[in-house]
Design an enzyme around this catalytic site. Structure first.
Site, PDB file in Angstrom:
ATOM      1  N   PHE A 158      76.246  -1.337  92.798  1.00  0.00           N
ATOM      2  CA  PHE A 158      75.580  -1.393  93.927  1.00  0.00           C
ATOM      3  C   PHE A 158      76.656  -0.859  94.971  1.00  0.00           C
ATOM      4  O   PHE A 158      77.806  -0.421  94.651  1.00  0.00           O
ATOM      5  CB  PHE A 158      74.928  -2.422  94.394  1.00  0.00           C
ATOM      6  CG  PHE A 158      75.803  -3.731  94.224  1.00  0.00           C
ATOM      7  CD1 PHE A 158      77.046  -3.757  94.174  1.00  0.00           C
ATOM      8  CD2 PHE A 158      75.203  -4.928  94.065  1.00  0.00           C
ATOM      9  CE1 PHE A 158      77.880  -5.108  93.892  1.00  0.00           C
ATOM     10  CE2 PHE A 158      75.774  -6.080  93.879  1.00  0.00           C
ATOM     11  CZ  PHE A 158      77.440  -6.164  93.891  1.00  0.00           C
ATOM     12  N   GLU A 159      76.413  -0.549  96.227  1.00  0.00           N
ATOM     13  CA  GLU A 159      77.202   0.062  97.260  1.00  0.00           C
ATOM     14  C   GLU A 159      77.746   1.333  97.101  1.00  0.00           C
ATOM     15  O   GLU A 159      78.845   1.665  97.378  1.00  0.00           O
ATOM     16  CB  GLU A 159      78.302  -0.900  97.692  1.00  0.00           C
ATOM     17  CG  GLU A 159      77.875  -2.485  98.210  1.00  0.00           C
ATOM     18  CD  GLU A 159      77.434  -2.331  99.355  1.00  0.00           C
ATOM     19  OE1 GLU A 159      77.076  -1.304 100.034  1.00  0.00           O
ATOM     20  OE2 GLU A 159      77.540  -3.415 100.065  1.00  0.00           O
ATOM     21  N   GLY A 160      76.815   2.190  96.043  1.00  0.00           N
ATOM     22  CA  GLY A 160      77.378   3.358  95.574  1.00  0.00           C
ATOM     23  C   GLY A 160      77.665   3.193  94.244  1.00  0.00           C
ATOM     24  O   GLY A 160      78.863   2.655  93.928  1.00  0.00           O
TER      25      GLY A 160
ATOM     26  N   ARG B 296      82.002  -1.258 100.864  1.00  0.00           N
ATOM     27  CA  ARG B 296      82.420  -0.987  99.513  1.00  0.00           C
ATOM     28  C   ARG B 296      83.846  -1.779  99.456  1.00  0.00           C
ATOM     29  O   ARG B 296      84.134  -2.026  98.282  1.00  0.00           O
ATOM     30  CB  ARG B 296      82.913   0.684  99.398  1.00  0.00           C
ATOM     31  CG  ARG B 296      81.563   1.555  99.326  1.00  0.00           C
ATOM     32  CD  ARG B 296      81.722   2.816  99.248  1.00  0.00           C
ATOM     33  NE  ARG B 296      80.335   3.667  98.989  1.00  0.00           N
ATOM     34  CZ  ARG B 296      80.274   4.814  99.430  1.00  0.00           C
ATOM     35  NH1 ARG B 296      80.999   5.814  99.999  1.00  0.00           N
ATOM     36  NH2 ARG B 296      79.157   5.397  98.862  1.00  0.00           N
TER      37      ARG B 296
END
Length: 379
Positions: free
Chosen positions: A362-364, A243
């Site tokens: 993306f990446e949460g 992140r």
């Protein structure tokens, strides 16, 4: 604009200068061609690897750069200022190396890390599935224990560098429940592994994103990373670092949009003066600059906590949330500054705006980041 950075030592300053030189020569000159044609920049990642830019966050004993995370992230930001897709793929590669480094055996680290960190092997991260994105506990791809290792069956989705990467950090189910997911270092090519056609994305066109289908492919037993059932722990630990990588990429993208908007506003004349001298537009640019500086400060704060060995999960989510929301706002405002020209492909800001959107996902997703932050507050 050259960003005025506070760096820890002269080595870090030299590294940033090297990065800028390579990024200007190898990225900035090629980005428009490949993004418009949606073609992969063959040989570029080998160039970055030979310069030592693909293993900066890992120890020198394995061939890495031995750099603190705050320096690595600023290198990533410099790459993103020239080419967001390449910076994102670099961040994903760094993420894909994490399981072997943090959870692998000494033999696994010695065997694989040197080639991974040198860029001889470029990696992808294979966690998401068609029905399991934010809810990683819903993974269905199976890893069945057999005599010679594990037989993998199922589908994975949204793989950056899919079909091109030399290895994948693969997460598959070895048992029921949240403790039934395991991590594997999967080869990029194996009998029984196929990839879907690249997704037709809004942005980041030069680096493919694909699905993968595992039809009983066999992985040797020594490709299990960590213990069986440790997969989600590994995945979530890696994602905290990942992140921060996306936060740095988003900040670089926002900086590039700000630079283009400022340059245009200095040249464009209305009512007898440059439009930057009109207060309404000057204040808009000031807000854009403040957003970029704030994004950079949040990811550096989280990175320095990581480097100090203290908890940084909440700060990583804050950085990802703040930086990617800032990138969406700044790139949108950059299009506004350029007016009708900003809506055309003659100028890069329309691409920047398209590229910024995925960084909120993306990446949460940023909704997940808010969930993570709120859970920390509730403790």
């Amino acid at each position: 604009m050259t960003v005025d950075r506070l760096l820890p030592d002269q080595d870090a300053k030299d590294l940033i200068e090297l990065t800028r030189e390579i990024a200007d020569k190898e990225l900035a000159r090629r980005v428009d061609e490949h993004e418009r044609a949606e073609t992969y920049p063959e040989g570029l990642f080998a160039t970055l690897g030979s310069a030592g830019l693909l293993g900066l966050a890992y120890p020198e004993e394995y061939g890495g750069g031995g750099q603190p995370y705050e320096v690595y992230l600023q290198v990533l930001e410099e790459l993103a200022m020239r080419w967001a897709a390449v910076a994102v793929a670099t961040s994903v590669h760094t993420l894909a190396c994490f399981p072997v480094f943090a959870y692998g055996t000494q033999e696994q680290r010695d065997r694989w890390l040197p080639d991974m960190l040198a860029g001889h092997l470029v990696g992808g991260y294979s966690l998401s599935e068609p029905q399991a994105g934010s809810d990683a506990g819903a993974l269905a791809c199976k890893a069945e224990r057999v005599e010679n290792g594990y037989r993998i069956t199922g589908n994975k989705a949204w793989i950056t560098h899919g079909g091109i990467a030399d290895f994948y950090a693969l997460f598959a189910r070895t048992g029921p429940g949240s403790r039934g997911v395991s991590c594997f270092l999967a080869p990029g090519a194996a009998p029984g592994l196929t990839f879907g056609r690249p997704e037709e994305k809004m942005g980041l066109h030069a680096v493919p994103t694909t699905s993968a289908h595992w039809d009983g492919a066999l992985l040797e037993a020594d490709r299990l990373i960590g213990e069986e059932g440790q997969g989600l722990q590994i995945a979530f630990s890696a994602l905290d670092s990942g992140r921060l990588g996306i936060a740095a990429c988003a900040t670089g993208l926002a900086q590039a949009a700000l630079d283009e908007a400022v340059a245009y506003a200095k040249e464009r004349q209305t009512f007898g003066k440059s439009i930057i001298d009109h207060q309404g537009l000057g204040f808009l640019l000031a807000d854009m600059a403040a957003a970029v500086d704030s994004a950079r400060a949040t990811y550096l704060d989280a990175a320095r906590r990581r480097d100090a060995g203290v908890a940084y999960s909440r700060q990583a989510s804050v950085a990802k949330l703040v930086a990617t929301d800032a990138a969406m706002k700044v790139t949108t405002d950059a299009v506004q500054v350029l007016g009708g020209y900003g809506y055309t492909r003659e100028f890069r800001v329309e691409r920047y705006m398209r590229e910024a959107k995925i960084m909120q996902i993306f990446e949460g997703t940023n909704q997940i980041q808010r969930l993570v932050i709120s859970r920390h507050l509730a403790k």
